[in-house]
Write an enzyme that holds these catalytic residues in place. Structure first.
Site, PDB file in Angstrom:
ATOM      1  N   GLY A 323       0.600  -1.108  -0.446  1.00  0.00           N
ATOM      2  CA  GLY A 323      -0.124  -0.300  -0.179  1.00  0.00           C
ATOM      3  C   GLY A 323       1.015   1.235  -0.357  1.00  0.00           C
ATOM      4  O   GLY A 323       1.627   0.958  -0.345  1.00  0.00           O
ATOM      5  N   SER A 324       0.696   2.104   0.863  1.00  0.00           N
ATOM      6  CA  SER A 324       1.003   3.268   0.636  1.00  0.00           C
ATOM      7  C   SER A 324       2.247   3.917   1.570  1.00  0.00           C
ATOM      8  O   SER A 324       3.003   4.603   0.513  1.00  0.00           O
ATOM      9  CB  SER A 324      -0.218   4.985   1.551  1.00  0.00           C
ATOM     10  OG  SER A 324      -1.382   4.750   0.359  1.00  0.00           O
ATOM     11  N   THR A 325       3.054   2.452   2.275  1.00  0.00           N
ATOM     12  CA  THR A 325       4.574   2.365   2.550  1.00  0.00           C
ATOM     13  C   THR A 325       5.389   2.466   1.113  1.00  0.00           C
ATOM     14  O   THR A 325       6.126   2.743   1.739  1.00  0.00           O
ATOM     15  CB  THR A 325       4.183   1.670   4.196  1.00  0.00           C
ATOM     16  OG1 THR A 325       4.109   0.385   3.219  1.00  0.00           O
ATOM     17  CG2 THR A 325       3.332   2.165   4.939  1.00  0.00           C
ATOM     18  N   PHE A 326       4.861   1.647  -0.220  1.00  0.00           N
ATOM     19  CA  PHE A 326       5.945   1.677  -1.107  1.00  0.00           C
ATOM     20  C   PHE A 326       5.491   3.770  -1.636  1.00  0.00           C
ATOM     21  O   PHE A 326       6.907   3.442  -2.923  1.00  0.00           O
ATOM     22  CB  PHE A 326       4.816   0.674  -2.432  1.00  0.00           C
ATOM     23  CG  PHE A 326       6.160   0.376  -3.067  1.00  0.00           C
ATOM     24  CD1 PHE A 326       6.823  -0.378  -2.206  1.00  0.00           C
ATOM     25  CD2 PHE A 326       6.011   1.096  -4.172  1.00  0.00           C
ATOM     26  CE1 PHE A 326       7.755  -0.684  -3.513  1.00  0.00           C
ATOM     27  CE2 PHE A 326       6.956   0.463  -5.292  1.00  0.00           C
ATOM     28  CZ  PHE A 326       8.037  -0.627  -5.147  1.00  0.00           C
ATOM     29  N   SER A 379      -0.847  11.177   1.512  1.00  0.00           N
ATOM     30  CA  SER A 379      -0.989   9.713   0.952  1.00  0.00           C
ATOM     31  C   SER A 379      -2.113   9.833  -0.873  1.00  0.00           C
ATOM     32  O   SER A 379      -2.876   8.802  -0.702  1.00  0.00           O
ATOM     33  CB  SER A 379      -1.501   8.560   1.946  1.00  0.00           C
ATOM     34  OG  SER A 379      -1.020   7.771   1.723  1.00  0.00           O
TER      35      SER A 379
END
Length: 606
Positions: A323-326, A379
């Site tokens: 998800g958004s951590t990438f 995000s």
């Protein structure tokens, strides 16, 4: 009437002659007998000599056969009977953490046998005395004693302190047999890293499995003489054959940080009734892991009671969509390729059409004109799609491969799996693939791999090897054997990595990661709230994975702290509310443990 003298004389002479003849006949017979006996004796003598000579020849032939022909083989047989090959038992090497706190060690334990036929007291009396020591019900012990007359196993592994209590009872009919057992003083604290050994003393998980060669002491088989009764003769043992080293396997894990991370993780998992969770702390300079916590876990001292699925550390053995951590990594790829500049502005209308699909932000809203830093702060999926659309799909795919997507992480933890990435043909042919990849969906990786990639942002752009093993050290702390690791690969330039970290700082200071702020310290971070992929394709309705990754200190990045919580329940379950508070608690413990000084810029502001 007178006798005639002539006749008398005749009769006397005749008698004399007869006597002489009789005497000569007797002597003749005697001589004949003597002669016959002499002849028989000679025959017997020849026979005896013949037998002796034949026996001697036979004995000589047999001796020749035994000593000359069969001699070497008989000598080998004799030596095999007189000698025995012995491989002495050697305790497995201990495992310690970075501060030499004991995590695993071999200790003597005893198997307790009962032989009721030898009891000098009643079964009830014996049971009453043993029940408080063995923590067993007395009636159950009585039933056990009545089941057999001898050879009953009451307990397979009793520690020495319990043995002392049993021997002090001085009960007949009890037998204690010593053996060695692996003991884990910290119980479940580092089970996911250390692992356990089975009843055959073979490692089955963790470093007990992956580092078996370092943990097993090398022992040579020796040949010892033994007596006719079979007893060993230690006088003939080679000098020093029972000597073993004092080396121990040291890990990079800090038990203090591990305990704090576990407490913080369990608290949030209980609060949000989550399925599972993990915390990873890595020193990005060399890839050493200071903490690796996974919940739920197990007690390696009682591994037989655990669910077998817990033996594989899911941070290296299970895949998920990040998800958004990438997103920060995608920003770094775009910056490195020059398709964006740090001050570029994008327009987020709240949705974007890609092929036949409409992509929206998680909150179904638009942010208008936003910078790249604000894309990370909020995000924004729309902003990320626009950034990646500036890259040619083929070039983007090559960069994903350079990062290691679709490959295994080179680590010393066992059972690692490789991530999943679509084939290059499929990726390039479908515009939706680069679009979804831009915000961390459509591919999968392990949690440890995400930490490795963020480590490249924290150390100036190098992809290091995440690891938990330092090597073998002696009691003086001197290193004797350390694993050879892959040379770090330069992925991003130091300037690009530092710029992305500074953008991530705004996520903590102004965006979704505000909850992780710590006064006096510059912390970069990124939240993630991703849909959970279904094994059958698509996504599981209502299921999500929340995460938060932090890098600190921003002015001189070094540490990566990551928290992941799987399937938290509730409307308020997001990366910012579930995972970010865990990371904050871990960082608050990390700062004094690693003696991280406050940021100078923030010191001057106070």
């Amino acid at each position: 009437m007178q006798k005639s003298p002539g006749k008398t004389k005749f009769r006397t002479s005749e008698f004399t002659r007869r006597q002489r003849r009789s005497k000569r006949g007797f002597l003749g017979k005697f001589a004949s007998n003597i002669q016959e006996q002499t002849s028989n004796s000679k025959s017997r003598l020849f026979i005896v000599w013949g037998v002796l000579i034949a026996a001697g020849l036979g004995l000589g032939v047999n001796l020749y056969n035994l000593q000359i022909i069969r001699g070497p083989k008989l000598t080998e047989y004799a030596r095999n009977q007189q000698m025995v090959n012995l491989r002495p038992f050697m305790p497995r090497r201990p495992v310690v953490d970075r501060n030499n706190n004991l995590l695993a060690i071999d200790r003597p334990v005893y198997t307790l046998y009962a032989h009721p036929k030898l009891f000098d007291k009643s079964n009830e009396e014996i049971a009453e005395q043993l029940s408080p020591i063995l923590a067993k019900d007395a009636p159950e012990l009585v039933k056990t004693f009545e089941s057999k007359k001898s050879g009953i196993v009451l307990s397979p592994a009793i520690p020495e302190e319990i043995v002392d209590r049993i021997t002090s009872l001085r009960l007949n009919g009890l037998e204690l047999i010593q053996k060695y057992s692996r003991f884990y003083p910290s119980e479940d604290l580092a089970a996911d890293v250390v692992g356990y050994v089975n009843i055959d003393r073979r490692g089955q998980a963790g470093v007990e499995y992956s580092q078996e060669k370092l943990l097993e002491r090398s022992v040579q088989t020796v040949r010892l003489s033994r007596t006719g009764t079979g007893a060993l003769m230690p006088n003939y043992a080679p000098e020093g054959f029972l000597h073993f080293d004092d080396l121990r396997l040291q890990l990079t894990i800090d038990s203090r940080l591990q305990r704090i991370a576990r407490t913080a993780l369990k608290q949030k998992m209980d609060e949000f009734k989550a399925k599972r969770g993990a915390v990873i702390v890595m020193d990005a300079l060399d890839g050493s892991l200071l903490a690796l916590v996974s919940q739920p876990t197990y007690n390696p001292n009682e591994y037989a009671k655990a669910n077998i699925s817990l033996f594989k550390n899911w941070t290296v053995a299970d895949l998920y969509e990040p998800g958004s951590t990438f997103k920060p990594l995608n920003v770094a790829i775009a910056l490195e390729n020059g398709v964006i500049k740090p001050d570029d502005i994008f327009n987020d209308s709240g949705s974007i059409r890609v092929a036949n699909y409409t992509i929206k932000n998680a909150m179904n809203n638009g942010y208008g004109r936003i910078s790249i830093a604000q894309i990370l702060q909020n995000s924004s999926n729309i902003g990320m799609v626009q950034i990646i659309q500036r890259l040619k799909p083929g070039i983007y795919y090559n960069w994903l491969e350079r990062l290691g997507l679709g490959q295994k992480v080179d680590t010393d933890l066992p059972f690692e799996v490789g991530g999943r990435l679509k084939s290059q043909e499929e990726f390039i042919a479908s515009p939706i693939e680069p679009a979804t990849t831009s915000f961390g969906q459509g591919f999968s990786m392990t949690p440890i791999q995400l930490v490795q990639m963020h480590g490249a942002l924290a150390n100036g752009g190098k992809l290091v090897t995440p690891h938990v093993v330092r090597g073998l050290i002696d009691t003086k702390g001197q290193m004797h054997d350390s694993p050879t690791r892959t040379v770090p690969r330069q992925i991003f330039s130091a300037a690009t990595a530092q710029k992305v970290v500074e953008m991530m700082e705004t996520v903590v200071s102004e965006g979704t990661g505000k909850v992780s702020q710590i006064p006096g310290y510059r912390i970069a971070g990124k939240t993630g709230t991703a849909q959970k992929a279904s094994p059958n394709g698509g996504y599981i309705k209502g299921a999500r994975i929340t995460s938060f990754v932090a890098i600190l200190p921003v002015e001189s990045p070094r540490y990566v702290v990551f928290a992941l919580v799987d399937e938290p329940k509730g409307e308020n379950a997001y990366g910012s509310t579930v995972a970010a508070p865990i990371v904050k608690s871990v960082i608050e413990a990390l700062i004094p443990l690693e003696e991280i000084p406050p940021s100078k810029a923030m010191e001057s502001e106070r």
